[in-house]
Design an enzyme around this catalytic site. Structure first.
Site, PDB file in Angstrom:
ATOM      1  N   TYR A 255      -1.279  10.854 -57.275  1.00  0.00           N
ATOM      2  CA  TYR A 255      -1.923  11.181 -55.998  1.00  0.00           C
ATOM      3  C   TYR A 255      -2.898  12.315 -56.281  1.00  0.00           C
ATOM      4  O   TYR A 255      -2.718  13.057 -57.247  1.00  0.00           O
ATOM      5  CB  TYR A 255      -0.895  11.664 -54.969  1.00  0.00           C
TER       6      TYR A 255
ATOM      7  N   SER B 143       5.593   6.341 -61.927  1.00  0.00           N
ATOM      8  CA  SER B 143       5.227   7.052 -60.700  1.00  0.00           C
ATOM      9  C   SER B 143       5.141   8.542 -60.979  1.00  0.00           C
ATOM     10  O   SER B 143       5.938   9.084 -61.752  1.00  0.00           O
ATOM     11  CB  SER B 143       6.286   6.787 -59.627  1.00  0.00           C
TER      12      SER B 143
ATOM     13  N   THR C 198      -3.396   6.492 -56.116  1.00  0.00           N
ATOM     14  CA  THR C 198      -2.954   5.905 -54.850  1.00  0.00           C
ATOM     15  C   THR C 198      -3.617   6.611 -53.680  1.00  0.00           C
ATOM     16  O   THR C 198      -3.541   7.837 -53.566  1.00  0.00           O
ATOM     17  CB  THR C 198      -1.413   6.002 -54.735  1.00  0.00           C
TER      18      THR C 198
ATOM     19  N   HIS D 222       0.972  -0.558 -49.970  1.00  0.00           N
ATOM     20  CA  HIS D 222       2.126   0.263 -50.339  1.00  0.00           C
ATOM     21  C   HIS D 222       3.435  -0.474 -50.007  1.00  0.00           C
ATOM     22  O   HIS D 222       4.430   0.120 -49.619  1.00  0.00           O
ATOM     23  CB  HIS D 222       2.062   1.608 -49.593  1.00  0.00           C
TER      24      HIS D 222
ATOM     25  N   LYS E 122      -5.602   2.328 -56.063  1.00  0.00           N
ATOM     26  CA  LYS E 122      -4.462   1.589 -55.501  1.00  0.00           C
ATOM     27  C   LYS E 122      -4.378   1.812 -53.999  1.00  0.00           C
ATOM     28  O   LYS E 122      -4.230   2.952 -53.550  1.00  0.00           O
ATOM     29  CB  LYS E 122      -3.162   2.044 -56.175  1.00  0.00           C
TER      30      LYS E 122
HETATM   31  C1  FNR Z   1       6.891   2.557 -53.784  1.00  0.00           C
HETATM   32  N1  FNR Z   1       5.512   2.518 -53.958  1.00  0.00           N
HETATM   33  C2  FNR Z   1       4.884   3.586 -54.563  1.00  0.00           C
HETATM   34  N2  FNR Z   1       3.548   3.549 -54.787  1.00  0.00           N
HETATM   35  C3  FNR Z   1       2.928   4.578 -55.408  1.00  0.00           C
HETATM   36  O1  FNR Z   1       1.715   4.536 -55.590  1.00  0.00           O
HETATM   37  N3  FNR Z   1       3.649   5.675 -55.841  1.00  0.00           N
HETATM   38  C4  FNR Z   1       4.990   5.786 -55.651  1.00  0.00           C
HETATM   39  O2  FNR Z   1       5.616   6.749 -56.057  1.00  0.00           O
HETATM   40  C5  FNR Z   1       5.642   4.719 -54.965  1.00  0.00           C
HETATM   41  N4  FNR Z   1       6.975   4.773 -54.717  1.00  0.00           N
HETATM   42  C6  FNR Z   1       7.615   3.716 -54.161  1.00  0.00           C
HETATM   43  C7  FNR Z   1       9.000   3.764 -53.993  1.00  0.00           C
HETATM   44  C8  FNR Z   1       9.680   2.655 -53.496  1.00  0.00           C
HETATM   45  C9  FNR Z   1      11.168   2.730 -53.340  1.00  0.00           C
HETATM   46  C10 FNR Z   1       8.963   1.485 -53.139  1.00  0.00           C
HETATM   47  C11 FNR Z   1       9.670   0.268 -52.634  1.00  0.00           C
HETATM   48  C12 FNR Z   1       7.596   1.440 -53.289  1.00  0.00           C
HETATM   49  C13 FNR Z   1       4.744   1.293 -53.634  1.00  0.00           C
HETATM   50  C14 FNR Z   1       4.727   0.314 -54.817  1.00  0.00           C
HETATM   51  O3  FNR Z   1       3.951   0.828 -55.874  1.00  0.00           O
HETATM   52  C15 FNR Z   1       4.147  -1.065 -54.444  1.00  0.00           C
HETATM   53  O4  FNR Z   1       2.876  -0.897 -53.850  1.00  0.00           O
HETATM   54  C16 FNR Z   1       5.042  -1.897 -53.520  1.00  0.00           C
HETATM   55  O5  FNR Z   1       6.400  -1.662 -53.768  1.00  0.00           O
HETATM   56  C17 FNR Z   1       4.728  -3.368 -53.683  1.00  0.00           C
HETATM   57  O6  FNR Z   1       5.411  -4.141 -52.778  1.00  0.00           O
HETATM   58  P1  FNR Z   1       6.822  -4.891 -53.081  1.00  0.00           P
HETATM   59  O7  FNR Z   1       6.708  -5.608 -54.401  1.00  0.00           O
HETATM   60  O8  FNR Z   1       7.865  -3.827 -53.070  1.00  0.00           O
HETATM   61  O9  FNR Z   1       6.930  -5.840 -51.916  1.00  0.00           O
HETATM   62  C1  LAC Z   2       7.131   5.825 -51.262  1.00  0.00           C
HETATM   63  C2  LAC Z   2       6.309   6.884 -51.920  1.00  0.00           C
HETATM   64  C3  LAC Z   2       7.029   7.733 -52.864  1.00  0.00           C
HETATM   65  O1  LAC Z   2       6.596   4.762 -50.937  1.00  0.00           O
HETATM   66  O2  LAC Z   2       5.148   6.374 -52.480  1.00  0.00           O
HETATM   67  O3  LAC Z   2       8.329   6.073 -51.019  1.00  0.00           O
END
Ligand code: FNR
Ligand code: LAC
Length: 363
Positions: A135, A112, A161, A259, A235
């Site tokens: 991003y 990330s 994303t 997300h 994404k």
């Molecule tokens: C995320 N996700 C996420 N996506 C992204 O593009 N950049 C990021 O920094 C983050 N950070 C992030 C933090 C936390 C704590 C979570 C739970 C999720 C979204 C992640 O990439 C993904 O799309 C989802 O987590 C997929 O769903 P599940 O497997 O958590 O149900």
């Molecule tokens: C989140 C961001 C960091 O879902 O993508 O917390």
């Protein structure tokens, strides 16, 4: 620590239950929560449960292989680790601990841009090339600099994303008073602006606003594509038309994602919109999907619906919170074993045999 914490952990859900005990409430709510009423978060899961598998009988599955190939590399099985922010919230060693766990599994992690460890340090610790999530930042020059930096450090693909142009209603984390503790910073973003690296209080809505642009359009994606020399995946795609446009502007892949139910509450489960998107661009783009994958059968269903691979987000972070690197490894190995089981029991000896006829009906 409760009884749940010490009970044998057999499924990914067991790690979630243990993480609830292991983490401070605010960190758990940030990790587990969705947005709004968590409608989309719940749908991501229930969508998988609503579709049934029709096994093929009497096929020889004695030499079953889960191996897949995309973007020039073989993958042990079609599951990658989704980009997730701030691993130091979940373990003292942060991303370094995650990577130690992932290294044991032969799977690929997407770093990330909001990590609490620099991409360079993450890549140096990883036995496989990482992917990087970015991003589009208000300063497009910085965005380019960042992307070129991670490519130089060995990133193998970039996921941009696009599903959070403005803040989401993260009610649970706000109610729990979540804030990124002082001393943790988004080190990759240090050069973006004076305060970009240092997260602000979430209830002030400052966590993302200072670093993310709200005026991102397709021309930004075209620009990214024009200077990048490695695969670019979009994404956060939920509409077939957007996947078609992604293809037109030169993306190599799309990640069907909401997300993890953390952006706009009320959007469909990713599994529900996956088949239509795969129908439109599956022949030319690498179609991937995330959201609510918790069982090997979910992976099988997503592949049968047109995904080439899927990602998990929360589950490996639960593993990290509960048991550090070995928790991460264990979560991935449970999913691997379940997926191999699902393939064998449905009569598939290879990934190529997983197709839409395995499902009683598509979503
Ligand atoms: C995320 N996700 C996420 N996506 C992204 O593009 N950049 C990021 O920094 C983050 N950070 C992030 C933090 C936390 C704590 C979570 C739970 C999720 C979204 C992640 O990439 C993904 O799309 C989802 O987590 C997929 O769903 P599940 O497997 O958590 O149900
Ligand atoms: C989140 C961001 C960091 O879902 O993508 O917390």
């Amino acid at each position: 620590l409760s009884e749940t914490y010490f009970a044998p952990r057999v499924t990914l859900d067991d790690f979630e239950a243990a993480a609830l005990t292991a983490l401070p409430k605010s960190a758990f709510e940030y990790l587990a929560g969705g947005s709004g009423y968590d409608v989309t978060l719940r749908r991501n899961r229930s969508a998988f449960d609503n579709v049934e598998i029709l096994p093929r009988i009497l096929t020889d599955v004695s030499s079953l292989t889960t191996k897949v190939f995309f973007f020039g590399r073989e993958h042990r099985f079609p599951v990658l680790m989704a980009p997730t922010a701030f691993h130091r919230l979940f373990h003292l060693n942060g991303e370094a601990e995650t990577i130690r766990g992932v290294n044991q599994t032969g799977t690929t992690l997407v770093a990330s841009s909001f990590s609490t460890t620099s991409f360079e340090d993450m890549q140096a610790a990883s036995t496989r090339p990482l992917w990087f999530q970015v991003y589009v930042h208000p300063d497009r020059g910085f965005t380019r600099e960042l992307v070129e930096r991670v490519v130089a450090a060995g990133a193998e693909a970039i996921c941009v994303t696009v599903d959070l142009p403005t803040n989401a209603a993260r009610d649970r984390e706000a109610r729990a008073g979540f804030e990124v503790p002082p001393g943790m910073s988004r080190v990759n973003l240090e050069r973006l602006s004076a305060n970009a690296a240092h997260a602000l209080h979430s209830s002030e809505n400052g966590l993302y606003n200072s670093v993310r642009a709200a005026n991102v359009t397709w021309s930004d994606i075209e620009k990214l594509r024009s200077y990048l020399r490695i695969p670019l995946l979009l994404k956060g795609v939920l509409r077939a038309q957007d996947a078609i446009t992604a293809q037109k502007v030169g993306c190599e892949g799309v990640i069907v994602s909401n997300h993890g139910g953390r952006a706009l509450d009320g959007v469909p489960a990713t599994f529900r919109v996956l088949p239509e998107i795969a129908d439109h661009v599956g022949d030319t783009l690498v179609v991937m999907c995330d959201g609510g994958i918790r069982r090997g059968t979910d992976v099988l269903k997503a592949l049968a619906s047109g995904a080439q691979a899927v990602f998990i987000g929360r589950p490996y972070l639960y593993g990290l919170a509960v048991d550090g690197a070995s928790g991460v490894t264990r979560v991935i190995e449970i999913l691997y074993a379940e997926f191999a089981m699902a393939m064998g029991l449905s009569g598939c000896a290879s990934i190529a045999e997983i197709n839409a006829t395995l499902l009683l009906k598509r979503y």
